[in-house]
Scaffold this motif. Sequence first.
Motif, PDB file in Angstrom:
ATOM      1  N   ILE A 216       0.745  -1.178   0.285  1.00  0.00           N
ATOM      2  CA  ILE A 216       0.011   0.141  -0.196  1.00  0.00           C
ATOM      3  C   ILE A 216       1.235   0.874   0.085  1.00  0.00           C
ATOM      4  O   ILE A 216       0.418   2.588  -0.636  1.00  0.00           O
ATOM      5  CB  ILE A 216      -0.603   0.561   1.161  1.00  0.00           C
TER       6      ILE A 216
ATOM      7  N   SER B 192       4.341   1.665  -1.402  1.00  0.00           N
ATOM      8  CA  SER B 192       4.495   2.125  -2.246  1.00  0.00           C
ATOM      9  C   SER B 192       3.305   2.600  -3.509  1.00  0.00           C
ATOM     10  O   SER B 192       3.743   3.594  -4.374  1.00  0.00           O
ATOM     11  CB  SER B 192       5.629   0.239  -2.302  1.00  0.00           C
ATOM     12  N   LEU B 193       2.439   1.767  -3.183  1.00  0.00           N
ATOM     13  CA  LEU B 193       1.389   2.287  -4.164  1.00  0.00           C
ATOM     14  C   LEU B 193       1.560   3.954  -4.674  1.00  0.00           C
ATOM     15  O   LEU B 193       1.078   4.487  -4.956  1.00  0.00           O
ATOM     16  CB  LEU B 193       0.104   1.504  -4.078  1.00  0.00           C
ATOM     17  N   ARG B 194       1.019   4.052  -2.898  1.00  0.00           N
ATOM     18  CA  ARG B 194       0.833   5.558  -2.525  1.00  0.00           C
ATOM     19  C   ARG B 194       1.875   5.843  -3.061  1.00  0.00           C
ATOM     20  O   ARG B 194       1.660   7.114  -2.938  1.00  0.00           O
ATOM     21  CB  ARG B 194       0.282   5.672  -0.680  1.00  0.00           C
TER      22      ARG B 194
ATOM     23  N   LEU C 211       3.639   5.997  -5.108  1.00  0.00           N
ATOM     24  CA  LEU C 211       3.517   6.419  -7.172  1.00  0.00           C
ATOM     25  C   LEU C 211       2.615   6.790  -7.398  1.00  0.00           C
ATOM     26  O   LEU C 211       3.168   7.601  -8.153  1.00  0.00           O
ATOM     27  CB  LEU C 211       3.573   4.907  -7.499  1.00  0.00           C
ATOM     28  N   GLN C 212       1.171   6.799  -6.091  1.00  0.00           N
ATOM     29  CA  GLN C 212       0.792   7.499  -6.669  1.00  0.00           C
ATOM     30  C   GLN C 212       1.157   9.280  -6.891  1.00  0.00           C
ATOM     31  O   GLN C 212       0.581  10.393  -7.609  1.00  0.00           O
ATOM     32  CB  GLN C 212      -0.967   7.577  -6.157  1.00  0.00           C
TER      33      GLN C 212
END
Lengths: 221, 74, 229
Positions: free
Chosen positions: C219, C221-223, C225-226
Amino acid sequence: MTGFMDLVRRDIRLAMRQGSGIYWTLMFFLLTITLFPLGVGPEQAILGRIATGVVWVAALLAAMLSLDRLFQADYEDGSLELLALAPVPMEIIVLAKCTAHWITTGLPLAIAAPFMGMMLNMDPAGFLILTGTMLLGTPVLSLIGGIGAALTVGVRRGGVLLSLLVLPLYVPTLIFGVIAVDEGVNGLGAQPHIMLLSAMLLGAIALAPWASAAALRLNME
Amino acid sequence: MATYFEMGGYAWFVWPAYAFSAAIMVGLVVTSLTALRRDRKILDALEAANPRRAMRREAAAAATANSEEATSDA
Amino acid sequence: MRVSGAFLPWLAAITAALLAWGLYDGLLVAPPDYQQGETVRIMYVHVPSAYLSMMIFGTMAFASAVALIWRHPVADIAAKASAPIGAGMTAAALATGMLWGQPMWGTFWVWDARLTSMLLLFFIYLGYMALWAAIDDPERAGKAAAILALVGSVNLPIIHFSVEWWNTLHQGPSVLVSGGSTIEGPFLRPMFIMIGAYTVFYFTVLIWRMHQEIIARRIRSLRLLQAQG
């Protein structure tokens, strides 16, 4: 070696210039000592019995007081990164900074300790051993404290965390320091405990700088 | 039955000991599972909200090695 | 994760079964001790948690060494996920020890060597968890915590030794008769079942927590990225 001494001298000078260093440590030491008779009661016999422990505990807390500044200031103004670029290995830098910390906290505490002992009706036979064990024990406090300081160097308001990390690790030093004095006064001989303290000091000198240096390196990445 | 629960007069020590142990273990299970469920939901939502393929490719390229390796190794 | 996912229901079932068996054996089958009476039953929850509190710290120290030397991220996650379980077990060992101490020694707390070093171990667990919580970046936090765990594992034997030393010099003859060698068969069996149950319990919860930590990192690392767009 000159790099080491330069760093020690620089840190001592900095601690002195801030004016606070030694003065506040000793002030805190005296204040905590004063609280004990007020809390426990003024009976001389009781005070005399707990004096060694009280002096040691107060010294331990006083030595911890300035720990969070050990690397913090250099970390914030970037001089720690400059030091890391120097040809001197980080372990030596840590050792130098801990030495300076000890000279500005542990050493004055060890010298002041017998006077605090007097205020607590401590047996005068223990004064010399008290100073001696403190001279051996407080460098261990500075070295182990250095690990905690290095681990929390990037943490905002890391002071409380630092004490939580460091205090349990201080227990052996406290125990052997107090027992050495008590046994010395009782005539049972302080020697084995002093040997153990010395062994701990050597161990701390050999191992603690590694851990601190590793922690500092990762906090500067 | 009642005499059994009295634990030879030590009921106030035996049962609290068991109750405390149970509380710790149940607490560990509950906090672990709720956190797991919560995070799984967040992750699903995140992945659903984003164009999946692109997201994945980017994640694979840029995500810190830890999450990727961890999933494949564990 | 797929493999451990398939294991999990089995692990949970084994934990439940062992716990049920151990509780039945300890609470119903095993006789009261002729000296300690029914309080001996506290042992069946006290000893396993005390054992786990130390075993988990050993696991954490080992995982930390692996994390530092081979930089294996799962080791990092295993160490982090272990800490709350270890802290909980240490708290349980302390609490059940106190509840055992009151009827046996007449006081909830004696500054006995084992109790004292257990208390210090509890503080070390708390410090370890606090350090993880204090540093935002999981990679940095992991390394710092690993250093702390290793420093702790070097220090724990010294702490234990010093406390024992201190204890023998300070304590009067008031202290416990060690149960170690005198425990007999009917008491031993439920204890070992419970130790087994607690150990499987640890691994079950550990896998849950590791799973959660892995998801949390994804989560994160996805955030990130976002946020980078």
